[in-house]
Design a protein around this motif. Structure first.
Motif, PDB file in Angstrom:
ATOM      1  N   ILE A 351       0.845  -1.195   0.000  1.00 30.54           N
ATOM      2  CA  ILE A 351       0.000   0.000   0.000  1.00 30.54           C
ATOM      3  C   ILE A 351       0.888   1.257   0.000  1.00 30.54           C
ATOM      4  O   ILE A 351       0.629   2.220  -0.731  1.00 30.54           O
ATOM      5  N   GLY A 352       1.958   1.248   0.784  1.00 34.20           N
ATOM      6  CA  GLY A 352       2.897   2.377   0.781  1.00 34.20           C
ATOM      7  C   GLY A 352       3.514   2.596  -0.592  1.00 34.20           C
ATOM      8  O   GLY A 352       3.708   3.732  -1.043  1.00 34.20           O
ATOM      9  N   PHE A 353       3.801   1.499  -1.266  1.00 35.00           N
ATOM     10  CA  PHE A 353       4.326   1.533  -2.643  1.00 35.00           C
ATOM     11  C   PHE A 353       3.309   2.212  -3.565  1.00 35.00           C
ATOM     12  O   PHE A 353       3.650   3.116  -4.347  1.00 35.00           O
ATOM     13  N   ALA A 354       2.025   1.834  -3.440  1.00 37.42           N
ATOM     14  CA  ALA A 354       0.986   2.427  -4.299  1.00 37.42           C
ATOM     15  C   ALA A 354       0.839   3.924  -4.014  1.00 37.42           C
ATOM     16  O   ALA A 354       0.679   4.726  -4.947  1.00 37.42           O
ATOM     17  N   TYR A 355       0.909   4.301  -2.736  1.00 36.48           N
ATOM     18  CA  TYR A 355       0.796   5.733  -2.401  1.00 36.48           C
ATOM     19  C   TYR A 355       1.936   6.523  -3.050  1.00 36.48           C
ATOM     20  O   TYR A 355       1.730   7.625  -3.566  1.00 36.48           O
ATOM     21  N   GLU A 356       3.136   5.970  -3.045  1.00 35.69           N
ATOM     22  CA  GLU A 356       4.240   6.723  -3.652  1.00 35.69           C
ATOM     23  C   GLU A 356       4.060   6.798  -5.171  1.00 35.69           C
ATOM     24  O   GLU A 356       4.328   7.832  -5.782  1.00 35.69           O
ATOM     25  N   LEU A 357       3.609   5.713  -5.781  1.00 37.56           N
ATOM     26  CA  LEU A 357       3.381   5.763  -7.238  1.00 37.56           C
ATOM     27  C   LEU A 357       2.327   6.810  -7.582  1.00 37.56           C
ATOM     28  O   LEU A 357       2.407   7.494  -8.610  1.00 37.56           O
ATOM     29  N   MET A 374      -3.506   9.857  -0.896  1.00 36.55           N
ATOM     30  CA  MET A 374      -2.784  11.003  -0.343  1.00 36.55           C
ATOM     31  C   MET A 374      -2.199  10.631   1.021  1.00 36.55           C
ATOM     32  O   MET A 374      -2.912  10.121   1.884  1.00 36.55           O
ATOM     33  N   TYR A 375      -0.905  10.929   1.213  1.00 40.28           N
ATOM     34  CA  TYR A 375      -0.255  10.593   2.483  1.00 40.28           C
ATOM     35  C   TYR A 375      -1.063  11.111   3.668  1.00 40.28           C
ATOM     36  O   TYR A 375      -1.576  12.233   3.639  1.00 40.28           O
ATOM     37  N   GLY A 376      -1.166  10.315   4.683  1.00 40.95           N
ATOM     38  CA  GLY A 376      -1.890  10.692   5.889  1.00 40.95           C
ATOM     39  C   GLY A 376      -3.358  10.307   5.841  1.00 40.95           C
ATOM     40  O   GLY A 376      -4.002  10.191   6.878  1.00 40.95           O
ATOM     41  N   ASP A 377      -3.898  10.069   4.648  1.00 39.10           N
ATOM     42  CA  ASP A 377      -5.317   9.721   4.528  1.00 39.10           C
ATOM     43  C   ASP A 377      -5.462   8.202   4.629  1.00 39.10           C
ATOM     44  O   ASP A 377      -5.070   7.471   3.714  1.00 39.10           O
TER      45      ASP A 377
END
Ligand code: SF4
Length: 620
Positions: A351-357, A374-377
């Motif tokens: 999931i962190g990977f998808a957020y960065e992409l 969006m980070y934090g959401d």
């Protein structure tokens, strides 16, 4: 075999045949149990290059020689197989009671082979093993599955099962027992590929001990040592629910897909904050620590969410990865992973990977089913957990793991996939804890923190010597030490936490000998050699599958991008000397420059049956 139990059960789901076999005494002496039996069996029985999700793969569920006895923290169990996530050897450890129940049924391990034509479960007792129709529970989550099986077979039943994620062959699906998981390496997908929903064991307490008088005395000594250990008291109070306080303070808490080593606002996710939502404790068979801490959300959008967790790794998986500070969201995500049967570490990492992409524009709303990552959401994170388990939309892509997902996406996505050999990194930043990082790089199963945990880097442990956590090839000896020690302890299957409570190693060998009646097991040097033997045979397994030096690498980000640690030490750290590290590590191990165990090392470890001219057999 003199005692406890020396037998294993083979269940072929294609033919319906079940066979009980004995463990030869030489194997019991050379490999002891647990992980030792796992790799010994798989090396012998699995043909190279089979499909991990095909009929030819085998799924082993193993306990240790002391399981089910009154000894403390030795009744954990593990799964060994060929991993669908990495294509390498897999071992995944689990808690609760299942390992003890497997021993009560009379087995050191069971081997599941073949594939059933339709969904089934295995019901095992001391007297018989039946393969039964699972039509009614296929599709159920892990909680309902276990409730259904307990209702049918009674309260003296313990269960290991998969959820919807395992049924859908999510590459990092877990096997769940109670509310504990064998999470890593996708063992749940292997179970799903065999159409096997669950293994239920109904049994009464029943273990045979070669020398019960001596054993009881040793257990008394163990209990005394444990109760007086400071480490035990601390672990009993907190479990791992406040490890993030430490790792943030020293700058090794991975944030935003491993760009930062300290999370802004981490005071909102401390152990003390989790403590305010704690509602109970639970543990594994015959362990007084009860280190599982249950949490209930009482207000806000996740009201009613309840988890027998999260522990440290799962806290991180749903905070640091996406820069989230909502404790309530982590409890909800943890509950979902347990119910649906997912590994929290790989799930959170993907999931962190998808957020960065998404941040980089490589994924857009058109790719994410309209989700704005969006980070934090944390709301999209919860959606993604469900989508991954059900393989819906973007979840179908992420269910393949970050390595395969990146290859499918293209557009440079590979640079943001944070894995080793396909297994996603856990919650310790390699650039700030390099002994731990190099353990990830060289572990046969991929990036596992437990494969050779560096207590020296993280907690300042001084055995066998203190480490400088930013040093590189200078710490190759520590990586070898940590990995070998973990390997022989996992013959146990000794809980990794309890091994720091003062009773290992001085009592373990004597307990083994008292249970088994094999005097050689008393010898500490013998156990050390067993650990080294296990590591070498796992390496030989992987070499046969095409792995070598090229795969012993940390993600490119760790080798090229400086770490940012906020107020913590370690700002600007980078992994500089991976090649020098590998040269030194292989030299200490007695392996070639390509990372292949040398003939002399194999002979020294009585692994003469491993081909001495062994070379990598594929072009990975
Ligand atoms: S310390 Fe925790 S994980 Fe380990 S055996 Fe005890 S209850 Fe299980």
């Amino acid at each position: 075999m003199a005692a406890n139990s020396g037998r294993f059960l083979k269940i072929n789901l294609s033919s319906g045949e079940t066979v009980t076999e004995s463990v030869p005494e030489q194997v019991a002496t050379d490999f002891v149990g647990g992980r030792g039996y796992g790799i010994r069996y798989l090396y012998e029985e699995l043909a190279p290059n089979i499909d991990p999700l095909g009929e030819d793969n085998k799924l082993l569920l193993l306990n240790g020689p002391l399981a089910g006895t009154s000894a403390q923290a030795v009744s954990r169990w593990m799964v060994c197989t060929k991993s669908p996530l990495t294509g390498a050897f897999a071992r995944s450890v689990c808690g609760a009671d299942f390992g003890a129940w497997l021993k009560f049924a009379g087995y050191d391990f069971i081997v599941v082979e073949g594939k059933a034509e339709k969904p089934v479960y295995i019901h095992l007792t001391r007297e018989e093993c039946k393969v039964q129709d699972a039509g009614e529970i296929w599709g159920k989550d892990t909680k309902d599955t276990q409730d259904w099986l307990k209702q049918r077979h009674g309260n003296n039943t313990r269960i290991a099962c998969i959820g919807p994620a395992g049924e859908r062959l999510v590459k990092y699906a877990a096997i769940v027992s109670g509310r504990r998981t064998a999470g890593r390496c996708g063992t749940g997908a292997v179970m799903g590929s065999k159409n096997l929903k669950a293994i239920a064991i109904t049994a009464q307490r029943n273990v045979q001990i070669h020398d019960p008088e001596t054993y009881n005395q040793l257990v008394k000594e163990q209990v005394n040592l444990i109760r007086n250990s400071k480490g035990f008291q601390n672990h009993k109070e907190w479990g791992t629910t406040r490890t993030q306080d430490l790792t943030n303070n020293i700058g090794i808490y991975p944030v935003r897909n491993f760009r930062y080593g300290q999370q802004t606002g981490y005071e909102k996710i401390t152990g003390a904050k989790y403590r305010t939502l704690r509602t109970g404790e639970f543990g594994c068979y015959s362990c007084p620590a009860r280190c599982g801490k249950a949490h209930l959300v009482q207000t806000g959008p996740y009201t009613g969410a309840y988890s027998e967790g999260p522990e440290y790794e799962s806290i991180w998986a749903f905070t640091g990865t996406i820069d989230n500070t909502s404790i309530e969201a982590t409890i909800a995500a943890d509950q979902l992973c347990d119910d649906l049967g997912l590994d929290t570490i790989s799930t959170g990492n993907c999931i962190g990977f998808a957020y960065e992409l998404y941040e980089k524009g490589i994924l857009t709303k058109a790719d994410t089913d309209g989700l704005a990552l969006m980070y934090g959401d944390h709301a999209p994170m919860i959606d993604l957990v469900k989508k991954i388990a059900m393989r819906e939309g973007i979840g179908d892509l992420l269910a393949e793991g970050s390595m395969r997902a990146a290859a499918s996406i293209g557009k440079g996505a590979e640079a943001y996939a944070i894995h080793v050999k396909g297994l996603e990194l856990p919650a310790y930043e390699p650039r700030g804890a390099k002994t731990q990082g190099y353990n990830y790089a060289t572990a046969s199963i991929g990036a596992s923190h437990c494969y050779g945990y560096s207590g020296q880097d993280v907690f300042g442990a001084i055995e066998p010597r203190p480490s400088d956590r930013f040093a590189e090839e200078e710490n190759a000896d520590l990586v070898v030490y940590n990995q070998d020690n973990t390997a022989w302890k996992e013959t146990g299957i000794i809980c990794t936490f309890s091994s720091g409570w003062g009773w290992v190693p001085q009592l373990y060998g004597r307990m083994l000998a008292a249970v088994r009646g094999i005097d050689k097991l008393v010898d500490n040097d013998h156990l050390l050699r067993v650990g080294e033997r296990i590591i070498n045979l796992e390496r030989a397994f992987n070499v046969r599958e095409g792995f070598g030096r090229k795969q012993d690498t940390l993600p490119k980000r760790m080798l090229t991008e400086p770490l940012h640690t906020g107020e913590a030490p370690g700002e600007g750290q980078i992994v500089r000397n991976q090649d020098k590290f590998l040269d030194r590590y292989y030299q200490i191990r007695g392996w070639t420059k390509e990372g292949i165990p040398s003939p002399s090392k194999l002979n020294e470890l009585d692994l003469g049956y491993v081909p001495s001219g062994m070379t990598r057999n594929s072009n990975k």
